[in-house]
Motif scaffolding. Structure first.
Motif, PDB file in Angstrom:
ATOM      1  N   GLY A   1       9.209  -3.371   6.488  1.00 14.13           N
ATOM      2  CA  GLY A   1       9.443  -2.627   5.269  1.00 14.13           C
ATOM      3  C   GLY A   1      10.890  -2.641   4.819  1.00 14.13           C
TER       4      GLY A   1
ATOM      5  N   ILE B   1       5.986   1.517   1.787  1.00 16.85           N
ATOM      6  CA  ILE B   1       7.071   0.554   1.967  1.00 16.85           C
ATOM      7  C   ILE B   1       6.732  -0.495   3.025  1.00 16.85           C
ATOM      8  N   ARG B   2       5.914  -0.146   4.005  1.00 17.49           N
ATOM      9  CA  ARG B   2       5.533  -1.104   5.043  1.00 17.49           C
ATOM     10  C   ARG B   2       4.293  -1.919   4.664  1.00 17.49           C
ATOM     11  N   ASN B   3       3.793  -1.698   3.469  1.00 15.25           N
ATOM     12  CA  ASN B   3       2.596  -2.392   3.010  1.00 15.25           C
ATOM     13  C   ASN B   3       2.815  -2.860   1.567  1.00 15.25           C
TER      14      ASN B   3
END
Length: 236
Positions: A193, A143-145
């Motif tokens: 994210g 989610i953060r990428n």
């Protein structure tokens, strides 16, 4: 007072993020319960930011609701001879057309609406584009990428380990271009994210407005300030 202060901050931030956001369209046909006849002059609408937006089907049962922010909508339909039906979870992407055929249900007009789970196509008809459903994004360990989400979702896209460069359908690293809320960017590393609303990629047939590139286009849209504010309220 604290809630009003946070709401003001989110409102300003949301306006900045969405100043250049592309919009999408829901287009389709309205059928009778037997799926044999198209229904003219019926109401089709969505509810957005507390208000209704919709259209009346034409003489051939066609409807179109445009200028919609990327996100997930519930599409309502009703005719004077049938009860209301709601197609839940219709996903709209920026600069895209979502096709939806609605079938009315046999029910009394004064009964509660019948809810139907809408289908979620991955790729638009005749458009070489990968669209990732919001529920997949929210549940992804990447989610953060955002590029990692694309890498895990489609075999047509891979990310060069250690460099963050994306390869789309065998293109050279560095050939792809990125857009965040309609603005060209060098990468997507700075997007939190929690703010990721949609991720998609053109793998061919790139529209002229995205420039001349042979490597494909990755497009990210952030969530609206209403989504961010509601999420903040749930945490209080």
């Amino acid at each position: 007072m604290r809630q009003l202060f946070m709401a003001a901050i989110l409102l300003i931030t949301g306006n900045m993020l969405h100043a250049q956001v592309t919009t999408g369209t829901i287009k389709g046909k309205l059928f009778n319960p037997d799926s044999t006849e198209l229904i003219p002059f019926a109401s089709v609408w969505i509810e957005q930011d507390g208000s209704k937006r919709g259209a009346i089907t034409d003489e051939n049962g066609n409807f179109e609701i445009d200028v919609l922010k990327p996100g997930i909508y519930n599409v309502h339909a009703k005719d004077m001879n049938y009860g209301e039906v709601i197609y839940a979870g219709v996903e709209v992407f920026g600069d895209a057309m979502t096709f939806l055929n609605i079938v009315l249900k046999k029910s009394a007009i004064d009964l509660p609406p019948i809810i139907v789970n809408a289908p979620k196509p991955m790729i638009d008809k005749n458009i070489p584009r990968i669209k990732i459903p919001l529920d997949y994004i929210e549940q992804s360990p990447d989610i953060r990428n955002p590029l990692g989400i694309l890498d895990s979702y489609s075999s047509e896209i891979s990310v060069v380990e250690g460099s963050g460069e994306v390869i789309i359908r065998g293109s050279r690293p560095g050939d792809a271009v990125y857009y965040i809320d309609g603005v060209k960017a060098t990468d997507m590393a700075m997007v939190p994210g929690a703010a990721v609303g949609s991720v998609e990629a053109y793998t061919g047939g790139i529209p002229a407005k995205y420039g001349d590139t042979t490597g494909g286009v990755v497009i990210l849209e952030t969530k609206s300030y209403f989504d961010l504010y509601n999420a903040w309220l749930l945490r209080q």
